[in-house]
Design an enzyme around this catalytic site. Sequence first.
Site, short mmCIF file in Angstrom:
data_model
loop_
_atom_site.label_atom_id
_atom_site.label_comp_id
_atom_site.label_asym_id
_atom_site.label_seq_id
_atom_site.Cartn_x
_atom_site.Cartn_y
_atom_site.Cartn_z
N CYS A 1 0.83 -1.21 0.00
CA CYS A 1 0.00 0.00 0.00
C CYS A 1 0.87 1.26 0.00
O CYS A 1 1.51 1.55 -0.99
CB CYS A 1 -0.98 -0.04 1.17
N HIS B 1 -3.53 -5.50 0.12
CA HIS B 1 -3.05 -5.99 1.42
C HIS B 1 -3.05 -7.52 1.46
O HIS B 1 -4.07 -8.14 1.77
CB HIS B 1 -3.93 -5.44 2.55
N GLU C 1 -1.78 -9.36 3.66
CA GLU C 1 -1.78 -9.85 5.03
C GLU C 1 -3.18 -10.09 5.60
O GLU C 1 -3.33 -10.78 6.61
CB GLU C 1 -1.01 -8.88 5.95
#
Length: 511
Positions: free
Chosen positions: A82, A169, A171
């Site tokens: 990001c 993202h 994660e």
Amino acid sequence: MQHEIVIVLDFGGQYNQLIARRVRECGVYCEIWPYDTPLEKIISKNPKGIIFTGGPSSVYEPNAPMIDKELFEKGIPILGICYGNQLIAHIMGGKVSRALFREYGKTHIKYDISSPLFSGIPEHSVCWMSHTDFVEKLPEGFKALASTENCSIAAFGDDTRKIYGVQFHPEVVHTEYGQKIIENFLFNICNCHGDWKTSSFIEEKVNEIKDIVGNQKVVCALSGGVDSSVAAVLVHKAIGKNLYCIFVDHGLLRKGEAEEVVSVFKDKFDMNVIKVDAKDRFLEALKGVTDPEEKRKIIGREFIRVFEEEAEKLGDIKFLVQGTIYPDVVESGVGKAATIKSHHNVGGLPEKIKFKQIIEPLRDLFKDEVRRVGIELGIPEKIVKRQPFPGPGLAIRIIGEVTEEKLDILREVDWIFRKEIEQSGLDNEIWQYFAVLTNMKSVGVMGDERTYDYTVALRAVTSIDGMTADWAKIPYEILERVSNEIVNSVKKVNRVVYDITSKPPATIEWE
């Protein structure tokens, strides 16, 4: 043993700890450091790779967090996420612009699966976006590796320099194959081996504690919670009978909890457990107090005083065990520090006791890692997997003044609710469940007689991390059984209500 390490540089993103946990889940040790950590310190750790987190800033803001460009010339693999992705493009000579349409939420994405970053995943998938800026033009030498409908450069990379950026993202669980992308970065690009294991952690900590403590005495405040329990057993494994655990029973625990804690640590592990019955002292201090913050302060103050009195009886003790875990370290802004550090006194403890050093054996671990260590140490699952329980105990689940009568009522109600949830097999589906004794009374009828008794509230929520939560959709027949048993077997209760408020706007606890 020196573990291979990946460094996560924090640019203020909300998912920084999640990124680190995902890396640890791959068996690779990592730490979260501030973005402005000096380059020399980063290089001195010889990291296998570096991950830049997201963040709320724009690269064009006057005080936007930046990084030393020289870092990109050290041959260390880098993954920007990001804001970290935009930062790489900006510093390396690309162009970052403000998007016409902000992308937020699940988005369809197309990957270049010839890239080592996206090896082994489908060409078309779903990712989680949360951005306003985007990379409009790539720096020289970089290639676009993914795209979405509104973002033509959703990922980019340079295989030669091993520098990559992703706008999404990986994660978060909403990104399909996100963990695989992180694995690819660690093993395909950084050439990690995955040497971070629970068993090796235990062995290393035991040896470290032995070297520091030697034959001296150590004291630990044992609460029965996950962190203090695992810390105590780990230190006990290192120094045995030189560890003294002080368990302050303030009379605010759940039914059978005090007895269970003493039984597990005294009988199973043969530890020195000093149980202090301080119920009357705490109730006296809480008399007439209704404000929840005041309750917390009083309980904290009295706990410190009782602990201090008992610790002094043990003579000259230079070491104190604390169950500090890695999120505590990160959130305090302290960053990385030694596992065992010198202190004049413990935070929160009066200066009457001066400990030479605090032993924090778990300060490098996340909560899920602490639980795994606990299981490997042989601590029963009922303690290792225990739900969050507030330090002030049942005092903040009683609305209004805390009395012995109210504690007895709440213990029984809470025990009935927890027993039914566990017997129904819902305990692994619900993040947290408990009862609250309100300060409201209402009229009822029992045995043809009018009653005017307490209303109790049941609270159960589902959550991933406790930051947000939804009320648990417990089947009506289970709630009915719980309600019937409570009003029929617990005196002074004639009404049961179920809290159906999510977090936010409510908190999980009532006080």
